[in-house]
Design a protein around this motif. Structure first.
Motif, PDB file in Angstrom:
ATOM      1  N   LYS A 295      61.955  92.581  78.023  1.00  0.00           N
ATOM      2  CA  LYS A 295      61.592  91.186  78.248  1.00  0.00           C
ATOM      3  C   LYS A 295      62.854  90.411  78.601  1.00  0.00           C
ATOM      4  O   LYS A 295      63.971  90.890  78.389  1.00  0.00           O
TER       5      LYS A 295
ATOM      6  N   TYR B  78      65.029  86.985  77.932  1.00  0.00           N
ATOM      7  CA  TYR B  78      65.225  85.850  77.037  1.00  0.00           C
ATOM      8  C   TYR B  78      65.859  84.683  77.799  1.00  0.00           C
ATOM      9  O   TYR B  78      66.820  84.879  78.554  1.00  0.00           O
ATOM     10  N   PRO B  79      65.347  83.481  77.598  1.00  0.00           N
ATOM     11  CA  PRO B  79      65.964  82.310  78.232  1.00  0.00           C
ATOM     12  C   PRO B  79      67.415  82.162  77.766  1.00  0.00           C
ATOM     13  O   PRO B  79      67.769  82.549  76.647  1.00  0.00           O
ATOM     14  N   LYS B  80      68.245  81.598  78.626  1.00  0.00           N
ATOM     15  CA  LYS B  80      69.654  81.409  78.310  1.00  0.00           C
ATOM     16  C   LYS B  80      69.989  79.912  78.252  1.00  0.00           C
ATOM     17  O   LYS B  80      69.383  79.105  78.954  1.00  0.00           O
TER      18      LYS B  80
ATOM     19  N   SER C 163      70.678  84.104  90.047  1.00  0.00           N
ATOM     20  CA  SER C 163      69.605  84.964  89.566  1.00  0.00           C
ATOM     21  C   SER C 163      70.101  86.395  89.391  1.00  0.00           C
ATOM     22  O   SER C 163      69.819  87.046  88.380  1.00  0.00           O
TER      23      SER C 163
ATOM     24  N   ALA D  67      69.458  90.135  80.857  1.00  0.00           N
ATOM     25  CA  ALA D  67      68.235  89.365  80.632  1.00  0.00           C
ATOM     26  C   ALA D  67      67.602  89.653  79.275  1.00  0.00           C
ATOM     27  O   ALA D  67      67.116  88.746  78.593  1.00  0.00           O
TER      28      ALA D  67
ATOM     29  N   LYS E 112      69.215  89.204  73.575  1.00  0.00           N
ATOM     30  CA  LYS E 112      69.004  87.916  72.917  1.00  0.00           C
ATOM     31  C   LYS E 112      70.309  87.316  72.406  1.00  0.00           C
ATOM     32  O   LYS E 112      70.498  86.089  72.438  1.00  0.00           O
TER      33      LYS E 112
ATOM     34  N   ASN F 241      64.514  74.294  81.867  1.00  0.00           N
ATOM     35  CA  ASN F 241      63.138  73.942  81.516  1.00  0.00           C
ATOM     36  C   ASN F 241      63.128  72.774  80.530  1.00  0.00           C
ATOM     37  O   ASN F 241      64.160  72.140  80.278  1.00  0.00           O
TER      38      ASN F 241
ATOM     39  N   LYS G 203      63.070  72.701  77.474  1.00  0.00           N
ATOM     40  CA  LYS G 203      63.946  72.935  76.319  1.00  0.00           C
ATOM     41  C   LYS G 203      65.419  72.964  76.711  1.00  0.00           C
ATOM     42  O   LYS G 203      66.280  73.209  75.867  1.00  0.00           O
TER      43      LYS G 203
ATOM     44  N   GLU H 234      66.688  75.185  78.804  1.00  0.00           N
ATOM     45  CA  GLU H 234      67.080  76.580  78.961  1.00  0.00           C
ATOM     46  C   GLU H 234      66.791  77.057  80.391  1.00  0.00           C
ATOM     47  O   GLU H 234      65.931  76.503  81.084  1.00  0.00           O
TER      48      GLU H 234
ATOM     49  N   GLU I 126      65.232  79.968  82.501  1.00  0.00           N
ATOM     50  CA  GLU I 126      64.345  81.125  82.430  1.00  0.00           C
ATOM     51  C   GLU I 126      64.620  82.041  83.607  1.00  0.00           C
ATOM     52  O   GLU I 126      64.667  81.602  84.761  1.00  0.00           O
TER      53      GLU I 126
ATOM     54  N   ASP J  46      60.524  85.921  86.536  1.00  0.00           N
ATOM     55  CA  ASP J  46      59.649  87.068  86.263  1.00  0.00           C
ATOM     56  C   ASP J  46      58.843  87.330  87.536  1.00  0.00           C
ATOM     57  O   ASP J  46      57.627  87.156  87.585  1.00  0.00           O
TER      58      ASP J  46
END
Length: 390
Positions: free
Chosen positions: A128, A130-132, A310, A317, A320, A346, A348, A350, A352, A355
């Motif tokens: 998966k 994780y947002p950074k 990107s 990615a 965590k 976003n 928050k 962060e 993303e 995907d």
């Protein structure tokens, strides 16, 4: 499928200055194979990078990058790894080869992602993404007051973290202290403050150490690249006395071993890797895995387009604990307009990671035309490179 073509687009702003802004020109790579297309971007001077792909063979260990790529099989990640190994052998004496290959390798992961309908980070082995937390990456102002205002603007835009770098930092101790204090004041007491010295101290540990008291007093998280990229001994000596301030570096590494040496001998707390320089996503992922074993935080390095951004996020990615990412906020028009896709914080605050297949970024074809540099390379009266059709 086999690699049918590799095309290079040399782009540039009308005027290029000596400012530490890597977004003033660009070398974008397009790879075609089996009816699919992938895009990549080199972090290097465009003209010598193109030359490394098309130049005549000098001898068996100094072949053009094209000799290890064109016509090669591309059916999966192992083929990318195989080509990288072949290139390292065939182009050992062609020192620009890793930079040229970096953009190609990036494009191969993008292309393969489109073939399989998966994001590149999944092909690299992550489960998966994780947002950074993005840090706004900017240059110092020419005065402390300008830096203060810039820091306030960054915080007003919602960024929790910011990095200030390059000139005039390093000019004199008093000025450097004022710059750091201004950045801290503008970001606020709870902001994450990062400082990039831009290799200004070469390997002078004493000069760099004079800044440590100010950096610690202002709760700076890291001091980036105080020395030349391969000054491992100087890094190690400064790290031993840096206190709560960790050292960061690695963007100068053009293979994974150089990055690992900076971890092992330079004792950095943050390893920063540029996929457009180290050889692409594959070796960057190897460094990320190595850093995790050593308790070092992996960070992307990029100061160019959203295509490069990107790509730089893909290798870590799924990690965590490697939670922060560089996010350029002062891009040239060229870099800003290169992609139709924009990676923005976003709700928050962060970033993303896309995907979507490959790198998840769409190129703006109009930009390839608007900023194109007219180039022709001739050898013995024969033209060996002209700009490709768009």
């Amino acid at each position: 499928m086999k690699i049918d073509s590799v095309d290079f687009f040399y782009l540039s702003m009308p005027v290029v200055t000596t400012a530490g802004d890597g977004s003033q020109d660009a070398l974008v790579v397009r790879v075609s194979a089996g009816g699919y297309i992938g895009w990549g971007e080199c972090e290097a001077a465009p003209l010598p990078s193109i030359a490394a792909f098309v130049c005549p063979m000098s001898h068996g260990a100094c072949r053009p990058v094209s000799a290890s790529v064109l016509g090669e099989k591309l059916d999966g990640p192992d083929d990318i790894k195989r080509m990288a190994a072949t290139l390292a052998f065939n182009s050992m004496d062609l020192l620009q080869a890793p930079h040229t290959w970096s953009g190609i390798e990036m494009a191969l992961w993008d292309l393969l992602g489109h073939v399989r309908g998966q994001p590149s980070w999944k092909l690299l082995g992550h489960i998966k993404a994780y947002p950074k937390t993005p840090y706004a990456s900017v240059l110092f102002g020419t005065t402390a007051q300008q830096t203060l205002e810039r820091a306030r603007e960054i915080r007003a835009k919602g960024f929790r973290a910011a990095k200030f770098g390059w000139a005039p930092y390093g000019d004199n101790l008093e000025g450097d202290i004022a710059q750091v204090e201004a950045a801290r004041e503008g970001l606020g007491a709870d902001g994450i403050l990062l400082i990039d010295a831009g290799q200004i101290f070469a390997d002078d540990v004493e000069a760099a150490s004079q800044r440590l008291a100010s950096l610690n007093a202002n709760k700076v998280t890291w001091l980036e690249e105080p020395f030349g990229g391969f000054s491992y001994e100087a890094y190690g000596k400064l790290a031993a006395q840096s206190g709560a301030v960790k050292l960061a570096g690695g963007e100068a590494a053009h293979n994974r071993y150089m990055a690992e040496h900076l971890i092992d001998y330079g004792h950095v707390g943050f390893i920063q890797i540029d996929c457009g320089r180290i050889g692409g996503l594959g070796p960057a992922k190897q460094v990320a895995d190595y850093a995790a074993k050593k308790g070092v935080t992996y960070v992307n390095h990029t100061f160019t387009s959203n295509l490069a951004l990107s790509a730089s996020l893909q290798p870590y990615a799924g990690m965590k604990d490697s939670w922060i990412c560089e996010y350029p906020t002062q891009l040239s028009r060229l870099a800003s307009e290169l992609t139709a896709t924009r990676l923005a914080p976003n709700a928050k605050g962060e970033i993303e990671i896309p995907d979507a297949p490959g790198l998840g970024v769409e190129i703006n074809a109009k930009t390839l035309k608007t900023y194109a540099v007219d180039v022709e390379i001739r050898v013995k009266g024969k033209t060996i490179f002209v700009p490709p059709a768009i």
